[in-house]
Design a protein around this motif. Structure first.
Motif, mmCIF file in Angstrom:
data_model
loop_
_atom_site.group_PDB
_atom_site.id
_atom_site.type_symbol
_atom_site.label_atom_id
_atom_site.label_comp_id
_atom_site.label_asym_id
_atom_site.label_seq_id
_atom_site.Cartn_x
_atom_site.Cartn_y
_atom_site.Cartn_z
ATOM 1 N N ALA A 1 -0.964 -2.639 9.104
ATOM 2 C CA ALA A 1 -0.560 -2.732 10.437
ATOM 3 C C ALA A 1 -0.669 -1.560 11.888
ATOM 4 C CB ALA A 1 1.070 -3.425 11.145
ATOM 5 N N LEU A 2 -1.168 -0.431 11.117
ATOM 6 C CA LEU A 2 -1.200 0.340 11.821
ATOM 7 C C LEU A 2 -2.335 0.154 12.319
ATOM 8 C CD1 LEU A 2 -0.143 3.413 13.422
ATOM 9 C CD2 LEU A 2 -0.856 4.228 11.678
ATOM 10 N N GLU A 3 -3.369 0.310 10.893
ATOM 11 C CA GLU A 3 -4.977 -0.236 11.366
ATOM 12 C C GLU A 3 -5.434 -1.140 12.152
ATOM 13 O OE1 GLU A 3 -6.461 -1.058 7.282
ATOM 14 O OE2 GLU A 3 -7.660 0.968 7.716
ATOM 15 N N LYS A 4 -5.055 -2.235 12.028
ATOM 16 C CA LYS A 4 -4.876 -3.573 12.956
ATOM 17 C C LYS A 4 -4.417 -3.039 14.687
ATOM 18 C CE LYS A 4 -6.438 -7.313 10.173
ATOM 19 N NZ LYS A 4 -7.434 -8.083 10.765
ATOM 20 N N LEU A 5 -3.356 -2.694 14.914
ATOM 21 C CA LEU A 5 -2.457 -1.734 16.001
ATOM 22 C C LEU A 5 -3.945 -0.461 16.540
ATOM 23 C CD1 LEU A 5 1.348 -1.125 15.652
ATOM 24 C CD2 LEU A 5 -0.127 -2.552 16.470
ATOM 25 N N GLY A 6 -4.602 0.177 15.732
ATOM 26 C CA GLY A 6 -5.227 1.185 16.204
ATOM 27 C C GLY A 6 -4.537 2.088 17.230
ATOM 28 N N LEU A 7 -3.662 2.491 16.343
ATOM 29 C CA LEU A 7 -2.625 3.459 16.708
ATOM 30 C C LEU A 7 -2.487 4.842 16.362
ATOM 31 C CD1 LEU A 7 -0.249 1.287 18.954
ATOM 32 C CD2 LEU A 7 -2.067 2.358 20.228
ATOM 33 N N GLU A 8 -1.750 5.713 16.343
ATOM 34 C CA GLU A 8 -0.876 7.049 15.430
ATOM 35 C C GLU A 8 -0.386 6.224 14.885
ATOM 36 O OE1 GLU A 8 -2.445 9.137 14.311
ATOM 37 O OE2 GLU A 8 -4.055 9.031 16.277
ATOM 38 N N SER A 9 0.783 7.000 13.978
ATOM 39 C CA SER A 9 1.816 5.816 13.453
ATOM 40 C C SER A 9 3.056 6.172 14.317
ATOM 41 C CB SER A 9 1.939 6.556 12.208
ATOM 42 O OG SER A 9 2.013 7.737 12.213
ATOM 43 N N MET B 1 14.082 8.026 27.360
ATOM 44 C CA MET B 1 13.372 7.175 27.009
ATOM 45 C C MET B 1 12.126 7.529 26.556
ATOM 46 S SD MET B 1 11.384 3.786 29.288
ATOM 47 C CE MET B 1 10.199 4.299 30.033
ATOM 48 N N ASN B 2 11.472 7.169 24.955
ATOM 49 C CA ASN B 2 9.947 7.767 24.396
ATOM 50 C C ASN B 2 9.330 7.313 24.944
ATOM 51 O OD1 ASN B 2 7.811 8.607 22.684
ATOM 52 N ND2 ASN B 2 9.159 8.956 20.990
ATOM 53 N N ASP B 3 8.343 8.003 25.675
ATOM 54 C CA ASP B 3 7.340 7.484 26.351
ATOM 55 C C ASP B 3 5.498 7.450 25.775
ATOM 56 O OD1 ASP B 3 7.795 7.078 29.160
ATOM 57 O OD2 ASP B 3 8.276 9.199 29.840
ATOM 58 N N SER B 4 6.124 8.162 24.217
ATOM 59 C CA SER B 4 4.730 7.115 23.579
ATOM 60 C C SER B 4 4.692 5.940 22.430
ATOM 61 C CB SER B 4 4.977 8.951 22.880
ATOM 62 O OG SER B 4 6.024 8.325 21.372
ATOM 63 N N ILE B 5 5.330 5.203 22.867
ATOM 64 C CA ILE B 5 5.139 4.190 22.462
ATOM 65 C C ILE B 5 4.713 3.381 22.710
ATOM 66 C CG2 ILE B 5 6.586 2.199 22.102
ATOM 67 C CD1 ILE B 5 9.538 4.091 21.346
ATOM 68 N N LYS B 6 3.172 2.797 22.476
ATOM 69 C CA LYS B 6 2.298 2.756 22.826
ATOM 70 C C LYS B 6 1.761 0.262 22.426
ATOM 71 C CE LYS B 6 -0.368 6.028 23.864
ATOM 72 N NZ LYS B 6 -1.879 6.725 23.869
ATOM 73 N N ALA B 7 2.777 0.760 21.137
ATOM 74 C CA ALA B 7 3.135 -1.181 20.500
ATOM 75 C C ALA B 7 4.566 -0.775 20.077
ATOM 76 C CB ALA B 7 1.765 -1.362 20.052
ATOM 77 N N PHE B 8 5.207 -2.331 20.964
ATOM 78 C CA PHE B 8 6.078 -2.757 19.924
ATOM 79 C C PHE B 8 6.524 -3.595 19.221
ATOM 80 C CE2 PHE B 8 6.912 -0.813 24.580
ATOM 81 C CZ PHE B 8 7.979 -0.179 24.455
ATOM 82 N N VAL B 9 6.607 -3.253 17.879
ATOM 83 C CA VAL B 9 5.959 -4.162 16.704
ATOM 84 C C VAL B 9 7.511 -4.921 16.184
ATOM 85 C CG1 VAL B 9 5.359 -4.707 14.421
ATOM 86 C CG2 VAL B 9 3.992 -2.737 16.343
ATOM 87 N N PHE B 10 7.858 -6.491 16.086
ATOM 88 C CA PHE B 10 9.139 -6.910 15.711
ATOM 89 C C PHE B 10 8.244 -7.767 14.215
ATOM 90 C CE2 PHE B 10 9.299 -6.699 19.812
ATOM 91 C CZ PHE B 10 10.371 -6.517 20.698
ATOM 92 N N ASP B 11 9.870 -7.210 13.256
ATOM 93 C CA ASP B 11 9.635 -8.475 12.010
ATOM 94 C C ASP B 11 9.981 -9.437 13.061
ATOM 95 O OD1 ASP B 11 10.495 -8.585 9.862
ATOM 96 O OD2 ASP B 11 12.747 -8.641 9.929
ATOM 97 N N VAL B 12 10.654 -10.483 12.034
ATOM 98 C CA VAL B 12 10.334 -11.844 12.485
ATOM 99 C C VAL B 12 11.795 -12.287 11.694
ATOM 100 C CG1 VAL B 12 9.279 -13.914 12.243
ATOM 101 C CG2 VAL B 12 8.148 -12.176 12.982
ATOM 102 N N TYR B 13 12.132 -12.384 10.623
ATOM 103 C CA TYR B 13 13.266 -13.330 10.138
ATOM 104 C C TYR B 13 14.490 -12.460 9.912
ATOM 105 C CZ TYR B 13 9.893 -16.032 8.196
ATOM 106 O OH TYR B 13 8.611 -17.143 8.596
ATOM 107 N N GLY B 14 15.445 -12.858 10.774
ATOM 108 C CA GLY B 14 16.355 -12.021 10.890
ATOM 109 C C GLY B 14 16.609 -10.452 12.383
ATOM 110 N N THR B 15 15.888 -10.443 12.922
ATOM 111 C CA THR B 15 15.336 -9.841 13.902
ATOM 112 C C THR B 15 15.176 -11.293 15.473
ATOM 113 O OG1 THR B 15 14.492 -8.452 12.498
ATOM 114 C CG2 THR B 15 13.904 -8.310 14.984
ATOM 115 N N LEU B 16 14.468 -11.342 15.107
ATOM 116 C CA LEU B 16 13.969 -12.805 16.357
ATOM 117 C C LEU B 16 14.587 -14.150 16.325
ATOM 118 C CD1 LEU B 16 10.018 -12.108 17.497
ATOM 119 C CD2 LEU B 16 12.288 -11.301 18.150
#
Length: 221
Positions: free
Chosen positions: A159-167, A1-16
């Motif tokens: 999206a990255l700016e809004k999250l305030g994280l590294e890519s 498991m990758n512990d560096s992940i700080k945001a789980f970002v979801f597309d909507v249409y066809g994904t959720l």
């Protein structure tokens, strides 16, 4: 498991949400044509926002969805009406979730869950609310705020700016190969939700993870 992940970002249409389910409403209004209308409607929706991006001629996804529906009806020589179009567009605001979507999101509720979509807020907000997902997401991000459709680098940068994280701290999920490729090219970690069992896109941008559905994300539970 990758512990560096700080945001789980979801597309909507066809994904959720299951965009193919709209064929039921199409069939009710146009018997014998539900499948054809729904397939053309979705393909033209994607085609039109990509063409508008290339041409520098922006319109919101709601407007594009309306135009794509008009084309789908015209292609099949079907008589359109304002009432029918209104009904189908409203149905798009109430698309059903895939069977595992809400349960997976609920199990990941302690994570930083975010929606990031080409959908404009007049589509996204009613959809998320109708599905009862409002409390599960920390942010609902729309490219309509910058008028740059995915898969442009500018859209993912927003999206990255809004999250305030590294890519590399972002895991982006989509069922759309073109979207996963765009996010991977930008520098996000990516998970392709390959619901249709399709081959990888030939773009030299292999996703970090490939899952049949959202249940694969429970490894981060």
């Amino acid at each position: 498991m990758n512990d560096s992940i700080k945001a789980f970002v979801f597309d909507v249409y066809g994904t959720l949400f299951d965009v193919t389910a709209i064929k039921k409403e199409c069939e009710e209004l146009y018997p014998g044509y539900g499948e054809k209308i729904s397939q053309t409607w979705r393909s033209k929706q994607v085609e039109y926002f990509m063409l508008r991006q290339l041409m520098g001629n922006y319109a919101s996804l709601y407007s594009i969805t309306h135009d794509a529906l008009t084309y789908a009806l015209n292609e099949n020589d079907l008589q359109s009406s304002e009432q029918h179009e209104k009904h189908l567009l409203e149905a798009y605001l109430q698309l059903p979730l895939y069977s595992e979507s809400k349960e997976v999101l609920t199990q990941l509720k302690d994570k930083n869950l975010v929606v990031f979509s080409n959908g404009s807020h007049d589509m996204l907000d009613p959809l998320v609310k109708h599905a009862g997902l409002e409390e599960l997401f920390n942010q609902v991000l729309s490219i309509d705020d910058i008028k740059q459709f995915k898969p442009t680098p500018a859209s993912y940068h927003y999206a990255l700016e809004k999250l305030g994280l590294e890519s590399y701290e972002v895991l982006f999920m989509s069922s759309n190969g073109w979207d996963v490729s765009g996010a991977k090219s930008f520098g996000f970690q990516t998970a392709w939700i390959n619901r249709k069992g399709l081959p990888l896109e030939e773009l030299d941008l292999e996703p970090d993870y490939v899952f049949d559905d959202l249940n694969g994300l429970l490894k981060w539970k």
